[in-house]
Scaffold this motif. Structure first.
Motif, PDB file in Angstrom:
ATOM      1  N   LYS A  35       0.833  -1.205   0.000  1.00  0.00           N
ATOM      2  CA  LYS A  35       0.000   0.000   0.000  1.00  0.00           C
ATOM      3  C   LYS A  35       0.869   1.258   0.000  1.00  0.00           C
ATOM      4  N   TYR A  36       1.909   1.257   0.815  1.00  0.00           N
ATOM      5  CA  TYR A  36       2.779   2.421   0.894  1.00  0.00           C
ATOM      6  C   TYR A  36       3.547   2.620  -0.408  1.00  0.00           C
ATOM      7  N   ILE A  37       4.087   1.568  -0.970  1.00  0.00           N
ATOM      8  CA  ILE A  37       4.808   1.685  -2.238  1.00  0.00           C
ATOM      9  C   ILE A  37       3.873   2.216  -3.319  1.00  0.00           C
ATOM     10  N   ASN A  38       2.646   1.722  -3.343  1.00  0.00           N
ATOM     11  CA  ASN A  38       1.679   2.196  -4.335  1.00  0.00           C
ATOM     12  C   ASN A  38       1.321   3.662  -4.126  1.00  0.00           C
ATOM     13  N   GLU A  39       1.258   4.110  -2.870  1.00  0.00           N
ATOM     14  CA  GLU A  39       1.024   5.533  -2.596  1.00  0.00           C
ATOM     15  C   GLU A  39       2.166   6.374  -3.158  1.00  0.00           C
ATOM     16  N   LEU A  40       3.389   5.881  -2.991  1.00  0.00           N
ATOM     17  CA  LEU A  40       4.535   6.600  -3.552  1.00  0.00           C
ATOM     18  C   LEU A  40       4.459   6.656  -5.075  1.00  0.00           C
ATOM     19  N   LEU A  41       4.055   5.548  -5.675  1.00  0.00           N
ATOM     20  CA  LEU A  41       3.935   5.515  -7.131  1.00  0.00           C
ATOM     21  C   LEU A  41       2.858   6.476  -7.619  1.00  0.00           C
ATOM     22  N   ALA A  42       1.768   6.590  -6.863  1.00  0.00           N
ATOM     23  CA  ALA A  42       0.687   7.497  -7.245  1.00  0.00           C
ATOM     24  C   ALA A  42       1.138   8.959  -7.159  1.00  0.00           C
ATOM     25  N   ASN A  43       2.065   9.259  -6.253  1.00  0.00           N
ATOM     26  CA  ASN A  43       2.555  10.627  -6.060  1.00  0.00           C
ATOM     27  C   ASN A  43       3.992  10.768  -6.553  1.00  0.00           C
ATOM     28  N   ARG A  44       4.344  10.044  -7.583  1.00  0.00           N
ATOM     29  CA  ARG A  44       5.736   9.978  -8.020  1.00  0.00           C
ATOM     30  C   ARG A  44       6.301  11.333  -8.447  1.00  0.00           C
ATOM     31  N   GLU A  45       5.481  12.205  -9.048  1.00  0.00           N
ATOM     32  CA  GLU A  45       6.021  13.484  -9.526  1.00  0.00           C
ATOM     33  C   GLU A  45       6.548  14.337  -8.379  1.00  0.00           C
ATOM     34  N   SER A  46       5.771  14.459  -7.307  1.00  0.00           N
ATOM     35  CA  SER A  46       6.236  15.267  -6.173  1.00  0.00           C
ATOM     36  C   SER A  46       7.407  14.579  -5.474  1.00  0.00           C
ATOM     37  N   VAL A  71      11.249  -1.558   8.821  1.00  0.00           N
ATOM     38  CA  VAL A  71       9.860  -1.387   9.207  1.00  0.00           C
ATOM     39  C   VAL A  71       9.830  -1.513  10.721  1.00  0.00           C
ATOM     40  N   THR A  72       9.302  -0.496  11.388  1.00  0.00           N
ATOM     41  CA  THR A  72       9.209  -0.505  12.842  1.00  0.00           C
ATOM     42  C   THR A  72       7.745  -0.664  13.225  1.00  0.00           C
ATOM     43  N   ILE A  73       7.462  -1.647  14.067  1.00  0.00           N
ATOM     44  CA  ILE A  73       6.093  -1.954  14.468  1.00  0.00           C
ATOM     45  C   ILE A  73       5.847  -1.388  15.864  1.00  0.00           C
ATOM     46  N   TYR A  74       4.744  -0.634  15.977  1.00  0.00           N
ATOM     47  CA  TYR A  74       4.303  -0.111  17.260  1.00  0.00           C
ATOM     48  C   TYR A  74       2.986  -0.790  17.610  1.00  0.00           C
ATOM     49  N   ASN A  75       2.359  -0.383  18.715  1.00  0.00           N
ATOM     50  CA  ASN A  75       1.116  -1.024  19.135  1.00  0.00           C
ATOM     51  C   ASN A  75       0.006  -0.904  18.099  1.00  0.00           C
ATOM     52  N   SER A  76      -0.229   0.292  17.599  1.00  0.00           N
ATOM     53  CA  SER A  76      -1.364   0.487  16.701  1.00  0.00           C
ATOM     54  C   SER A  76      -0.965   0.949  15.298  1.00  0.00           C
ATOM     55  N   ASP A  77       0.326   1.066  15.037  1.00  0.00           N
ATOM     56  CA  ASP A  77       0.765   1.491  13.711  1.00  0.00           C
ATOM     57  C   ASP A  77       2.174   0.979  13.441  1.00  0.00           C
ATOM     58  N   LEU A  78       2.656   1.276  12.250  1.00  0.00           N
ATOM     59  CA  LEU A  78       4.019   0.911  11.892  1.00  0.00           C
ATOM     60  C   LEU A  78       4.634   2.026  11.076  1.00  0.00           C
ATOM     61  N   THR A  79       5.954   2.065  11.053  1.00  0.00           N
ATOM     62  CA  THR A  79       6.688   3.065  10.292  1.00  0.00           C
ATOM     63  C   THR A  79       7.543   2.340   9.262  1.00  0.00           C
ATOM     64  N   ILE A  80       7.418   2.777   8.014  1.00  0.00           N
ATOM     65  CA  ILE A  80       8.198   2.203   6.924  1.00  0.00           C
ATOM     66  C   ILE A  80       9.210   3.260   6.492  1.00  0.00           C
ATOM     67  N   GLU A  81      10.487   2.868   6.468  1.00  0.00           N
ATOM     68  CA  GLU A  81      11.549   3.792   6.077  1.00  0.00           C
ATOM     69  C   GLU A  81      12.291   3.242   4.862  1.00  0.00           C
ATOM     70  N   GLY A  84      15.777   7.403   2.850  1.00  0.00           N
ATOM     71  CA  GLY A  84      15.486   8.264   3.981  1.00  0.00           C
ATOM     72  C   GLY A  84      14.028   8.676   4.093  1.00  0.00           C
ATOM     73  N   ILE A  85      13.239   8.424   3.072  1.00  0.00           N
ATOM     74  CA  ILE A  85      11.807   8.750   3.105  1.00  0.00           C
ATOM     75  C   ILE A  85      11.134   7.807   4.096  1.00  0.00           C
ATOM     76  N   GLU A  86      10.246   8.372   4.914  1.00  0.00           N
ATOM     77  CA  GLU A  86       9.637   7.601   5.980  1.00  0.00           C
ATOM     78  C   GLU A  86       8.143   7.893   6.038  1.00  0.00           C
ATOM     79  N   ARG A  87       7.354   6.881   6.424  1.00  0.00           N
ATOM     80  CA  ARG A  87       5.902   7.072   6.514  1.00  0.00           C
ATOM     81  C   ARG A  87       5.349   6.233   7.648  1.00  0.00           C
TER      82      ARG A  87
END
Length: 161
Positions: free
Chosen positions: A24-35, A140-150, A154-157
């Protein structure tokens, strides 16, 4: 996870859920590739404009001068401890500059890889690709209710689960 007598309280996540989040995250990046490409180009320009590449050349010339001075002092039997100390200090500075340059080159390469990937992709990902993820994602860092993908660039979400 099954409880097998351990006291582990680390958060866990189902592998399918994790893979879907990454896709899902990779696809979001692909959808916003120009910016994203614009941001990556700015990052590359910033990295390229840093001055440490020239620092080693300056240090080398100073080292040459000090080594000549050291020879002069030794030939004339003068105390040359200060010159020797300066040489060691400059060698350490040069080593540090080389490490910084290597790290910067690594960042350049990672940003270039992500840029190439974004330019090559013509459509969104349908399924998880282990090889692609290992090439692009640092951690990928996993927290209780979310995760962070780096990404390695250096781009992180942060993504809510």
């Amino acid at each position: 996870m099954e409880e097998k007598g351990s006291e582990c309280t680390a958060p866990t996540i189902n592998e399918d859920t994790l893979q879907r989040a990454v896709i899902k995250y990779i696809n979001e990046l692909l959808a916003n590739r120009e910016s994203l490409l614009s941001t990556l180009q700015k990052n590359i320009a910033t990295i390229l404009n840093e001055e440490n590449d020239r620092a080693t050349d300056d240090i080398d010339s100073k080292l040459d001068e000090l080594q000549m001075e050291l020879l002069k002092q030794a030939k004339s039997k003068n105390d040359y401890d200060d010159v020797g100390d300066d040489i060691y200090r400059l060698r350490e500075q040069k080593q540090n500059a080389l490490v910084v340059n290597a790290e910067r080159e690594g960042r350049r390469q990672k940003i270039a890889e992500l840029t190439a990937f974004l330019n090559e992709q013509s459509h969104e990902l349908d399924e998880y690709d282990e090889q692609l993820v290992r090439r692009l994602i640092e951690k990928v860092t996993i927290y209780n209710s979310d995760l962070t993908i780096e990404f390695k660039s250096g781009i992180e979400r942060q993504i809510e689960m």
